[in-house]
Design a protein around this motif. Structure first.
Motif, PDB file in Angstrom:
ATOM      1  N   GLY A 156       0.807  -1.203   0.000  1.00  0.00           N
ATOM      2  CA  GLY A 156       0.000   0.000   0.000  1.00  0.00           C
ATOM      3  C   GLY A 156       0.848   1.265   0.000  1.00  0.00           C
ATOM      4  N   ALA A 157       0.191   2.404   0.173  1.00  0.00           N
ATOM      5  CA  ALA A 157       0.845   3.718   0.162  1.00  0.00           C
ATOM      6  C   ALA A 157       0.522   4.430   1.465  1.00  0.00           C
ATOM      7  CB  ALA A 157       0.373   4.537  -1.037  1.00  0.00           C
ATOM      8  N   PHE A 158       1.537   5.035   2.084  1.00  0.00           N
ATOM      9  CA  PHE A 158       1.409   5.648   3.403  1.00  0.00           C
ATOM     10  C   PHE A 158       1.603   7.157   3.301  1.00  0.00           C
ATOM     11  CE2 PHE A 158       2.341   1.267   4.131  1.00  0.00           C
ATOM     12  CZ  PHE A 158       1.762   0.939   5.356  1.00  0.00           C
ATOM     13  N   PRO A 159       0.548   7.945   3.463  1.00  0.00           N
ATOM     14  CA  PRO A 159       0.685   9.412   3.400  1.00  0.00           C
ATOM     15  C   PRO A 159       1.313   9.972   4.676  1.00  0.00           C
ATOM     16  CG  PRO A 159      -1.589   8.811   3.847  1.00  0.00           C
ATOM     17  CD  PRO A 159      -0.859   7.524   3.607  1.00  0.00           C
ATOM     18  N   VAL A 169      18.655  15.674   5.787  1.00  0.00           N
ATOM     19  CA  VAL A 169      17.938  14.486   6.244  1.00  0.00           C
ATOM     20  C   VAL A 169      16.512  14.907   6.604  1.00  0.00           C
ATOM     21  CG1 VAL A 169      17.848  12.584   7.897  1.00  0.00           C
ATOM     22  CG2 VAL A 169      20.068  13.521   7.205  1.00  0.00           C
ATOM     23  N   GLY A 170      15.544  14.133   6.170  1.00  0.00           N
ATOM     24  CA  GLY A 170      14.159  14.373   6.547  1.00  0.00           C
ATOM     25  C   GLY A 170      13.561  13.120   7.153  1.00  0.00           C
ATOM     26  N   MET A 171      12.720  13.299   8.147  1.00  0.00           N
ATOM     27  CA  MET A 171      12.007  12.163   8.741  1.00  0.00           C
ATOM     28  C   MET A 171      10.516  12.482   8.724  1.00  0.00           C
ATOM     29  SD  MET A 171      14.478  10.650  11.658  1.00  0.00           S
ATOM     30  CE  MET A 171      16.263  10.548  11.349  1.00  0.00           C
ATOM     31  N   VAL A 172       9.733  11.454   8.440  1.00  0.00           N
ATOM     32  CA  VAL A 172       8.296  11.625   8.279  1.00  0.00           C
ATOM     33  C   VAL A 172       7.572  10.556   9.080  1.00  0.00           C
ATOM     34  CG1 VAL A 172       6.394  11.651   6.631  1.00  0.00           C
ATOM     35  CG2 VAL A 172       8.614  12.602   5.975  1.00  0.00           C
ATOM     36  N   ALA A 173       6.618  10.973   9.903  1.00  0.00           N
ATOM     37  CA  ALA A 173       5.705  10.044  10.561  1.00  0.00           C
ATOM     38  C   ALA A 173       4.490   9.898   9.655  1.00  0.00           C
ATOM     39  CB  ALA A 173       5.295  10.568  11.931  1.00  0.00           C
ATOM     40  N   VAL A 174       4.224   8.665   9.233  1.00  0.00           N
ATOM     41  CA  VAL A 174       3.148   8.424   8.269  1.00  0.00           C
ATOM     42  C   VAL A 174       1.893   7.905   8.969  1.00  0.00           C
ATOM     43  CG1 VAL A 174       4.741   8.004   6.354  1.00  0.00           C
ATOM     44  CG2 VAL A 174       4.005   6.081   7.800  1.00  0.00           C
ATOM     45  N   ASP A 175       0.782   8.040   8.285  1.00  0.00           N
ATOM     46  CA  ASP A 175      -0.483   7.475   8.774  1.00  0.00           C
ATOM     47  C   ASP A 175      -0.413   5.952   8.754  1.00  0.00           C
ATOM     48  OD1 ASP A 175      -1.851   9.839   9.269  1.00  0.00           O
ATOM     49  OD2 ASP A 175      -2.648   9.966   7.239  1.00  0.00           O
ATOM     50  N   ASP A 176      -1.229   5.337   9.604  1.00  0.00           N
ATOM     51  CA  ASP A 176      -1.353   3.887   9.498  1.00  0.00           C
ATOM     52  C   ASP A 176      -2.255   3.548   8.308  1.00  0.00           C
ATOM     53  OD1 ASP A 176      -4.028   4.187  10.328  1.00  0.00           O
ATOM     54  OD2 ASP A 176      -3.510   3.837  12.412  1.00  0.00           O
ATOM     55  N   LEU A 177      -2.294   2.284   7.980  1.00  0.00           N
ATOM     56  CA  LEU A 177      -3.070   1.832   6.827  1.00  0.00           C
ATOM     57  C   LEU A 177      -4.081   0.815   7.326  1.00  0.00           C
ATOM     58  CD1 LEU A 177      -3.137   2.241   3.714  1.00  0.00           C
ATOM     59  CD2 LEU A 177      -1.726   0.195   3.533  1.00  0.00           C
ATOM     60  N   ASP A 178      -5.334   1.222   7.364  1.00  0.00           N
ATOM     61  CA  ASP A 178      -6.406   0.350   7.865  1.00  0.00           C
ATOM     62  C   ASP A 178      -6.078  -0.167   9.259  1.00  0.00           C
ATOM     63  OD1 ASP A 178      -7.812   0.650   5.448  1.00  0.00           O
ATOM     64  OD2 ASP A 178      -6.686  -0.992   4.528  1.00  0.00           O
ATOM     65  N   GLY A 179      -5.521   0.733  10.095  1.00  0.00           N
ATOM     66  CA  GLY A 179      -5.230   0.380  11.477  1.00  0.00           C
ATOM     67  C   GLY A 179      -3.905  -0.310  11.709  1.00  0.00           C
ATOM     68  N   ARG A 180      -3.133  -0.548  10.671  1.00  0.00           N
ATOM     69  CA  ARG A 180      -1.830  -1.215  10.811  1.00  0.00           C
ATOM     70  C   ARG A 180      -0.708  -0.217  10.574  1.00  0.00           C
ATOM     71  NH1 ARG A 180      -1.180  -7.008   8.195  1.00  0.00           N
ATOM     72  NH2 ARG A 180       0.436  -7.005   9.805  1.00  0.00           N
ATOM     73  N   HIS A 181       0.267  -0.197  11.485  1.00  0.00           N
ATOM     74  CA  HIS A 181       1.407   0.699  11.362  1.00  0.00           C
ATOM     75  C   HIS A 181       2.366   0.204  10.279  1.00  0.00           C
ATOM     76  CE1 HIS A 181       0.476   3.107  14.957  1.00  0.00           C
ATOM     77  NE2 HIS A 181       0.008   1.970  15.453  1.00  0.00           N
ATOM     78  N   LEU A 182       3.147   1.144   9.763  1.00  0.00           N
ATOM     79  CA  LEU A 182       4.068   0.843   8.664  1.00  0.00           C
ATOM     80  C   LEU A 182       4.969  -0.347   8.972  1.00  0.00           C
ATOM     81  CD1 LEU A 182       5.565   1.513   6.001  1.00  0.00           C
ATOM     82  CD2 LEU A 182       6.936   3.166   7.309  1.00  0.00           C
ATOM     83  N   THR A 183       5.697  -0.299  10.107  1.00  0.00           N
ATOM     84  CA  THR A 183       6.668  -1.368  10.352  1.00  0.00           C
ATOM     85  C   THR A 183       6.012  -2.658  10.836  1.00  0.00           C
ATOM     86  OG1 THR A 183       7.190  -0.490  12.563  1.00  0.00           O
ATOM     87  CG2 THR A 183       8.559   0.243  10.723  1.00  0.00           C
ATOM     88  N   ASP A 184       4.717  -2.620  11.173  1.00  0.00           N
ATOM     89  CA  ASP A 184       4.003  -3.878  11.411  1.00  0.00           C
ATOM     90  C   ASP A 184       3.873  -4.661  10.112  1.00  0.00           C
ATOM     91  OD1 ASP A 184       3.653  -3.158  14.040  1.00  0.00           O
ATOM     92  OD2 ASP A 184       1.585  -2.463  13.782  1.00  0.00           O
ATOM     93  N   LEU A 185       3.825  -3.926   9.005  1.00  0.00           N
ATOM     94  CA  LEU A 185       3.647  -4.559   7.696  1.00  0.00           C
ATOM     95  C   LEU A 185       4.967  -4.910   7.022  1.00  0.00           C
ATOM     96  CD1 LEU A 185       0.740  -2.368   6.279  1.00  0.00           C
ATOM     97  CD2 LEU A 185       0.630  -4.809   6.775  1.00  0.00           C
ATOM     98  N   VAL A 186       5.958  -4.012   7.109  1.00  0.00           N
ATOM     99  CA  VAL A 186       7.182  -4.212   6.318  1.00  0.00           C
ATOM    100  C   VAL A 186       8.428  -4.387   7.172  1.00  0.00           C
ATOM    101  CG1 VAL A 186       6.182  -2.870   4.437  1.00  0.00           C
ATOM    102  CG2 VAL A 186       7.730  -1.735   6.049  1.00  0.00           C
ATOM    103  N   ASP A 187       8.313  -4.263   8.488  1.00  0.00           N
ATOM    104  CA  ASP A 187       9.453  -4.231   9.392  1.00  0.00           C
ATOM    105  C   ASP A 187      10.184  -2.910   9.178  1.00  0.00           C
ATOM    106  OD1 ASP A 187      11.152  -5.007  11.402  1.00  0.00           O
ATOM    107  OD2 ASP A 187      12.126  -6.602  10.274  1.00  0.00           O
ATOM    108  N   GLY A 188      11.337  -2.730   9.767  1.00  0.00           N
ATOM    109  CA  GLY A 188      12.101  -1.498   9.625  1.00  0.00           C
ATOM    110  C   GLY A 188      13.562  -1.770   9.892  1.00  0.00           C
ATOM    111  N   GLN A 189      14.425  -1.033   9.212  1.00  0.00           N
ATOM    112  CA  GLN A 189      15.858  -1.164   9.469  1.00  0.00           C
ATOM    113  C   GLN A 189      16.206  -0.413  10.759  1.00  0.00           C
ATOM    114  OE1 GLN A 189      17.634  -3.130   7.650  1.00  0.00           O
ATOM    115  NE2 GLN A 189      16.569  -3.252   5.675  1.00  0.00           N
ATOM    116  N   PRO A 190      17.134  -0.925  11.557  1.00  0.00           N
ATOM    117  CA  PRO A 190      17.603  -0.146  12.707  1.00  0.00           C
ATOM    118  C   PRO A 190      18.386   1.070  12.231  1.00  0.00           C
ATOM    119  CG  PRO A 190      18.921  -2.130  12.458  1.00  0.00           C
ATOM    120  CD  PRO A 190      17.796  -2.234  11.463  1.00  0.00           C
ATOM    121  N   ILE A 191      18.491   2.075  13.084  1.00  0.00           N
ATOM    122  CA  ILE A 191      19.209   3.302  12.745  1.00  0.00           C
ATOM    123  C   ILE A 191      20.269   3.558  13.813  1.00  0.00           C
ATOM    124  CG2 ILE A 191      17.509   4.752  13.941  1.00  0.00           C
ATOM    125  CD1 ILE A 191      17.941   6.864  11.747  1.00  0.00           C
TER     126      ILE A 191
END
Length: 329
Positions: free
Chosen positions: A178-181, A201-223
């Motif tokens: 999906g797409a996360f605004p 450097v820019g950081m963006v907090a995105v909306d969830d998608l149908d109640g699911r957070h971004l990294t719940d769906l795709v995971d995330g790289q550590p920083i």
């Protein structure tokens, strides 16, 4: 480099309504925040995505507006006849792309793994022009943080992006997650005030998608912050200027070095990726088998006299502040 202007916080209090959509709100520390207006989910049609212009421009000190990236392209940059040369040195260009090669200046990533889910394309509008960049999902407390280049979020001292949307796992038009605004955007003060490349450097907090957070769906790289310099690094992105078309994930890999022009504190990586790769993640300690690494920079610019080296900002205390603010959003 332009000195910081501490009066920005006061100006934001005077000129902006706190928390109002589309208005700048006061910085936390030296972080400048913008509450994104919610674009219609119908805005980014496949046709608009296909027409989006890859961000590829000279540094803001030589070009007053990122919208000039819509001008005819040449060698990954833009034609800007009559503009003065950067007095401190060569102009910079925003561009940034069996086991895969551990050293390459540009190869399609075909080995799968986590990086194919966490890396994606960004689509945004600046000054009425639709653009594309690259970005990465990262692990965060709110599970919603995307990291990209500052110029893929805000035009230096100019406007904030509109219609900002992250498409993780993008592949030849497919949007498997999906797409996360965007809902809230963050850049460092020196980028917001003067387009200082050390803070691109820019950081963006995105909306969830149908109640699911971004990294719940795709995971995330550590920083990581304040990383050792000169470690082998893999840089990923979706270059969209020829010979690339923005439809596939590509990468570069090698050992980065300091800026020989001594204009920035950035590190340079041998990389042929073109415009559209801006904001793509640089991963150190990268494991090609799992597609996991640690985010330590993003693709920022190239010098006009060296199109084969991509530079990325060093993730120091200012970037740590950005992240800590974004993950609480």
């Amino acid at each position: 480099m332009t000195p910081s202007l501490p009066l920005l916080a006061v100006a934001a209090l005077v000129t902006g309504l706190l928390g109002a959509p589309g208005r700048e709100v006061p910085p936390v520390g030296d972080v400048v925040e913008h509450v994104a207006g919610h674009a219609s989910g119908l805005y980014w049609t496949p046709q608009r995505m296909a027409r989006a212009v890859p961000i590829g421009l000279l540094a803001p000190s030589t070009l007053p507006s990122i919208a000039r990236a819509a001008l005819p392209q040449a060698a990954g940059g833009i034609l800007a006849p009559g503009l003065p040369a950067r007095p401190a040195g060569p102009a910079r260009i925003r561009q940034a792309a069996a086991m895969p090669p551990a050293t390459t200046s540009g190869t399609r990533w075909a080995s799968g793994g986590s990086v194919t889910r966490t890396t994606g394309r960004v689509f945004l509008t600046l000054n009425g022009v639709d653009f594309s960049c690259s970005a990465s999902a990262v692990r965060s407390a709110n599970r919603d943080v995307v990291v990209t280049a500052g110029h893929c979020v805000k035009d230096g001292a100019g406007d904030w992006a509109e219609n900002w949307t992250f498409v993780p796992g993008y592949d030849q038009g497919r949007q498997p997650y999906g797409a996360f605004p965007a809902r809230r955007m963050f850049v460092a003060g020196p980028w917001s005030r003067s387009g200082n490349d050390d803070y691109d450097v820019g950081m963006v907090a995105v909306d969830d998608l149908d109640g699911r957070h971004l990294t719940d769906l795709v995971d995330g790289q550590p920083i990581a912050f304040d990383p050792p310099r000169g470690r082998r690094t893999y840089g990923f992105g979706f270059p969209a200027d020829p010979p690339y078309d923005g439809e596939r994930l590509l990468y570069c890999a090698g050992v980065p070095h300091g800026d020989p022009q001594r204009q920035t504190r950035d590190q340079g990586l041998r990389c042929d990726l073109t415009a559209g790769a801006s904001g793509g993640p640089w991963l150190s300690g990268f494991d090609p088998a799992s597609g996991r690494g640690t985010l330590t920079s993003v693709s920022s610019f190239k010098y006009s006299n060296d199109h084969r080296t991509m530079y990325g900002p060093y993730f120091g205390p200012a970037v740590r502040d950005l992240y800590r603010t974004a993950e609480r959003a």
